[in-house]
Design a protein around this motif. Sequence first.
Motif, short mmCIF file in Angstrom:
data_model
loop_
_atom_site.label_atom_id
_atom_site.label_comp_id
_atom_site.label_asym_id
_atom_site.label_seq_id
_atom_site.Cartn_x
_atom_site.Cartn_y
_atom_site.Cartn_z
N ASP A 188 0.86 -1.19 0.00
CA ASP A 188 0.00 0.00 0.00
C ASP A 188 0.90 1.24 0.00
O ASP A 188 1.71 1.46 0.91
CB ASP A 188 -0.90 -0.01 1.24
N VAL A 189 0.77 2.09 -1.03
CA VAL A 189 1.60 3.30 -1.16
C VAL A 189 0.73 4.55 -1.14
O VAL A 189 1.17 5.63 -1.56
CB VAL A 189 2.44 3.24 -2.45
N THR A 190 -0.48 4.45 -0.63
CA THR A 190 -1.37 5.62 -0.64
C THR A 190 -0.89 6.70 0.32
O THR A 190 -1.23 7.88 0.14
CB THR A 190 -2.79 5.19 -0.26
N HIS A 191 -0.09 6.36 1.34
CA HIS A 191 0.37 7.35 2.30
C HIS A 191 1.66 8.03 1.85
O HIS A 191 2.19 8.88 2.56
CB HIS A 191 0.62 6.68 3.66
N SER A 193 4.03 10.42 -0.78
CA SER A 193 3.89 11.56 -1.68
C SER A 193 5.27 11.99 -2.13
O SER A 193 6.28 11.66 -1.50
CB SER A 193 3.15 12.71 -1.00
#
Length: 277
Positions: A188-191, A193
């Motif tokens: 998961d790389v949604t956090h 930026s």
Amino acid sequence: MEMRYNIYFAGEVLPGHDPDRVRLAVGQLFKANEATLNKLFNGRLQVVKRSCDKATALKYKQAMEKVGARPVIKTADPADSAPVTKTEPTPAPAAATPAEKPLSAAERIAALAAAPDVPSSAEPAPAAESEGPADSSGVSVAPPQSDVLRPEERQRVAERDIDTGDLAVDESATRLADPSPAPPPAPDVTHLSMGDTGEDIPTLPSDTTPLNPNTDAIDLSPEGTDFSDCAAPDAPDPQLDLSAIDLAPEGSDVLAEEFRKKAPAQSPKTDHIALED
């Protein structure tokens, strides 16, 4: 009547074989001299063996192909193998003459190869029948389906007793190995930026001490400063021995006679040439 065959050779080499090596091997196979080899490799059909049975034709074919030569095998004219009948009584033998040494098979082949050329567009003329039996000393043909090697010439394969009790054969289409496990899920790389260009990464530790050299004693020379004292010194003149060198008198020829430029060529005559209006 048993089918008979004629064997020819036109100097053709099998693919993948070196022509020079094939020529040498054919010479050794037939014990042929250079003149006979030139005839065998002149591109025209040459008789190698005439009116032989199938077993003999196969032996010649295998022997020639083994050394890289391509034989040409054709059915023989029935007249070549027709028996010769005689009705006249056999004449009395002439005076005893020294017995001639029988020719070997290779020598007879070389003699046949030295015969006149056979045109490739037509069958060769049958050989003249002799009144006596053909000389076959030293040559024999085994019956069909005979073993080529004697028992003592055969390769002996040692029998091995291998225990196969622990082996089993799976059913058709059975996998030889277990299937590979499924790959793990993607992280998961949604956090995460992207930072701006040149921005420091605060969470990235740095153990390198930044360089801070002291430049107080360094100064720039003013414009136009002479740096000639920094140049390397001039190299000393070489010490050359010129005692063996002498100058020719003034007006002497520099080149020898054979190297001098010859007198210039005379201009061609153009008196007979005129320009038209």
